[in-house]
Design a protein around this motif. Sequence first.
Motif, mmCIF file in Angstrom:
data_model
loop_
_atom_site.group_PDB
_atom_site.id
_atom_site.type_symbol
_atom_site.label_atom_id
_atom_site.label_comp_id
_atom_site.label_asym_id
_atom_site.label_seq_id
_atom_site.Cartn_x
_atom_site.Cartn_y
_atom_site.Cartn_z
ATOM 1 N N SER A 158 35.257 50.644 41.560
ATOM 2 C CA SER A 158 34.303 50.265 42.599
ATOM 3 C C SER A 158 34.557 48.831 43.031
ATOM 4 O O SER A 158 34.327 48.467 44.174
ATOM 5 N N MET A 159 35.102 48.031 42.136
ATOM 6 C CA MET A 159 35.440 46.651 42.454
ATOM 7 C C MET A 159 36.583 46.586 43.467
ATOM 8 O O MET A 159 36.744 45.584 44.151
ATOM 9 N N GLY A 160 37.370 47.654 43.534
ATOM 10 C CA GLY A 160 38.468 47.649 44.498
ATOM 11 C C GLY A 160 39.843 47.845 43.893
ATOM 12 O O GLY A 160 40.845 47.631 44.540
ATOM 13 N N PHE A 161 39.898 48.267 42.619
ATOM 14 C CA PHE A 161 41.192 48.629 42.027
ATOM 15 C C PHE A 161 41.594 49.996 42.572
ATOM 16 O O PHE A 161 40.777 50.903 42.664
ATOM 17 N N ASP A 183 40.739 48.637 49.075
ATOM 18 C CA ASP A 183 41.012 47.278 49.551
ATOM 19 C C ASP A 183 39.797 46.685 50.258
ATOM 20 O O ASP A 183 39.495 45.496 50.119
ATOM 21 N N LEU A 184 39.101 47.542 51.017
ATOM 22 C CA LEU A 184 37.909 47.085 51.724
ATOM 23 C C LEU A 184 36.808 46.690 50.729
ATOM 24 O O LEU A 184 36.142 45.659 50.886
ATOM 25 N N ARG A 185 36.633 47.507 49.698
ATOM 26 C CA ARG A 185 35.633 47.185 48.670
ATOM 27 C C ARG A 185 35.984 45.866 48.001
ATOM 28 O O ARG A 185 35.118 45.039 47.730
ATOM 29 N N LEU A 186 37.288 45.682 47.741
ATOM 30 C CA LEU A 186 37.730 44.495 47.018
ATOM 31 C C LEU A 186 37.381 43.220 47.794
ATOM 32 O O LEU A 186 36.915 42.244 47.215
ATOM 33 N N SER A 187 37.586 43.235 49.111
ATOM 34 C CA SER A 187 37.446 41.991 49.856
ATOM 35 C C SER A 187 36.054 41.832 50.490
ATOM 36 O O SER A 187 35.610 40.710 50.712
ATOM 37 N N ARG A 188 35.358 42.922 50.791
ATOM 38 C CA ARG A 188 34.123 42.786 51.563
ATOM 39 C C ARG A 188 32.857 43.106 50.769
ATOM 40 O O ARG A 188 31.768 42.796 51.222
ATOM 41 N N ARG A 202 41.672 37.898 40.632
ATOM 42 C CA ARG A 202 43.067 38.101 40.232
ATOM 43 C C ARG A 202 43.622 39.363 40.865
ATOM 44 O O ARG A 202 44.793 39.431 41.221
ATOM 45 N N ARG A 203 42.752 40.376 41.018
ATOM 46 C CA ARG A 203 43.212 41.594 41.672
ATOM 47 C C ARG A 203 43.551 41.317 43.132
ATOM 48 O O ARG A 203 44.559 41.782 43.646
ATOM 49 N N LEU A 204 42.699 40.520 43.815
ATOM 50 C CA LEU A 204 42.926 40.213 45.229
ATOM 51 C C LEU A 204 44.169 39.340 45.393
ATOM 52 O O LEU A 204 44.961 39.546 46.316
ATOM 53 N N GLY A 205 44.326 38.371 44.467
ATOM 54 C CA GLY A 205 45.557 37.584 44.432
ATOM 55 C C GLY A 205 45.705 36.584 45.569
ATOM 56 O O GLY A 205 46.826 36.210 45.912
ATOM 57 N N LEU A 206 44.613 36.131 46.156
ATOM 58 C CA LEU A 206 44.732 35.161 47.250
ATOM 59 C C LEU A 206 44.772 33.731 46.726
ATOM 60 O O LEU A 206 45.353 32.855 47.353
ATOM 61 N N LEU A 207 44.129 33.507 45.598
ATOM 62 C CA LEU A 207 44.051 32.153 45.054
ATOM 63 C C LEU A 207 45.005 31.997 43.871
ATOM 64 O O LEU A 207 45.385 32.968 43.234
ATOM 65 N N GLY A 208 45.350 30.733 43.579
ATOM 66 C CA GLY A 208 46.170 30.445 42.410
ATOM 67 C C GLY A 208 45.320 30.520 41.152
ATOM 68 O O GLY A 208 44.085 30.536 41.220
#
Lengths: 416, 226
Positions: free
Chosen positions: A318-321, B83-88, B113-119
């Motif tokens: 649900s987190m987006g994995f 991907d949408l859930r991850l970012s929004r 860490r999953r999104l991987g946009l930041l260091g």
Amino acid sequence: MPAPLGLAIAARHLSHRRRQTVTSLLGVALGVAFFIAIASMMQGFQQDFVNRIIDSSPHVTIKDEFRTPPRQPVENVYPGATIQLRGLKPKDEVRGLRGGRAIIAALEQIPGLKVAPTLSGNALLRYGPKDSSVNVIGIDPDKERLVTKLEQDLIAGKLEGLYTAANGIILGEGVALKAGIAMDDLVSVVSPEGVVLRMKVVGIFRSGLTLTDNFDTYMLMKKAQVLQNRPNVINRVRIRMDDVEQAEALAKSIESRFGYRTESWQEQSSNVLGIFVIQNAIMYSTVGAILIVACFGIFNVISTVVFEKTKDIGILKSMGFRDADIRRIFVYEGLMVGCIGVLMGWALGYGLVEFMGSLEFKMEGFVRAEGFVLYRTPKHYAISGAMGLLASTFAAWLPARRASRMKPVDIVRGAA
Amino acid sequence: MTAIPILEARNLTRELPGPVPVTLVRDIDLGVGAGEFVAITGPSGSGKSSLLYLLGLLDAPSNGEVLVDGLTTHGLNDNQLADLRLSRFGFVFQFHFLLPEFNALDNVQIPMRRLGLLGAGEIRDRAEMLLQALGLGEHAHKLPEQMSGGQRQRVAIARAMANDPAVILADEPTGNLDTKSAENVFSQFRRLATDLGRAVVVVTHDTELAARADRRVHLVDGRIVP
């Protein structure tokens, strides 16, 4: 998903299930270690045996025999018919290779070949009250030393002794031991033709091949011909080749050219080489079985993790994995067990091989040995490593796939 | 406050197929704008959670559609939805669902860490900042099992905020908490909407708390009733 994140989650899952993880690790490690140890032992023995054969026996032997009995004229007249011949007597021919000198001359033209004629036959060796049946081989020492390892195998005396003594004979170590014969002893050799020669032992050899050491004796070609009452006859041509792998091809071409039965070393040792095939099959199935059991261990631990981690899978999804991320986490777990297990197995396998190498014992079977002959090759490590990794990945794949297919809504709904 | 709906449901219906089909929600039309705090209430089995899962793209509607930032999510595949859930989106559930092997700080870092946009350093700083904001600065290195229910739920809120989502969805976030912790958690949601301008949708059966939302949506038998 960045790999470090997946690896971090996988590592935490495993390290929190230490006992199960260690069990699966041991499964892989033992499978890998046993493969390395057994393969090294088996291949060492086989290689050693083949080397001894290649070293000490001729690579190709031409015999005064034919592979198929001669065709009867009546069979040519009525091909394919059912024929009954009665009272057929074989022709009384002089046994031996006809045109032996010509065959040798022709073979000596081929580069890379060393050729030695012999006359071999059975005889009785009489020493005191002991009679032993032996195989008498008449040789030309100058040619023999080029073709076989007889000279290097001598543990007493010299090959030249055959020339210098009036009636010299060289015995296999087994022959000498059984009858209690020592160097310079005089023995009687009795042939089936009834000829008796008093001979002096001028040498004793040890080839390491039990059959050879217990039955073979060597004397000059002339003496053998006298003993067998077959003047000027040879019945074997022994050939040594620079490239032993060509032996089968050469044997075939010689046989088709001269008609005489010609055997390569592979054919002469086919019974033993056949056993090797079975040995290898047993080895691979044993090790395969160990790895399958290891597979079950990995499958078990990862299935348990997947079951226990259902909630985590739900929140991660649900987190987006993505599905693939979840699958990867659990495949990583299998790979981790596989990698660490393989490394442990390599260390353990190396230790086992070195331990076996340090053992000393006397063994007498096909060959005489003073311990395990071990064959060490990176190939065993590569094969066992690949098998271990493949098995653990496969074992992890099934539960991982199940995890990736879970629907997050089912999980959060079920729990809430 | 409902200028542009960030999250919008149109004609949303969800039926569970089977020998006797069950309708979870029917013909829902709902829009949630930035900075708006919506409470979904209703009796047990009224379809509150099912609606939330549909809004959060965790479940697919049988009919109708969900729009995020004015764009339909109909026809997106599982990976695009993830991907949408991850970012929004950020989720908070009744049970905290923290990964038990990771401490609070690590749990908050996982979505980033999953999104991987930041260091790595930025991710860590942001996670510490989020925990700090929720009053958990000193508990950052504790494992979930070493914390109280209220603390865990606040870690879960910090995790939901990790990727700076536009929408926070919470399913009975105070369901397992004592009154004081519930109060604290609820005020955090209030803060997210008012101070940070997130669209916040909370499912709750606590009418007292629901009364403090900007808007209350009451569900009965899968339908919105006034």
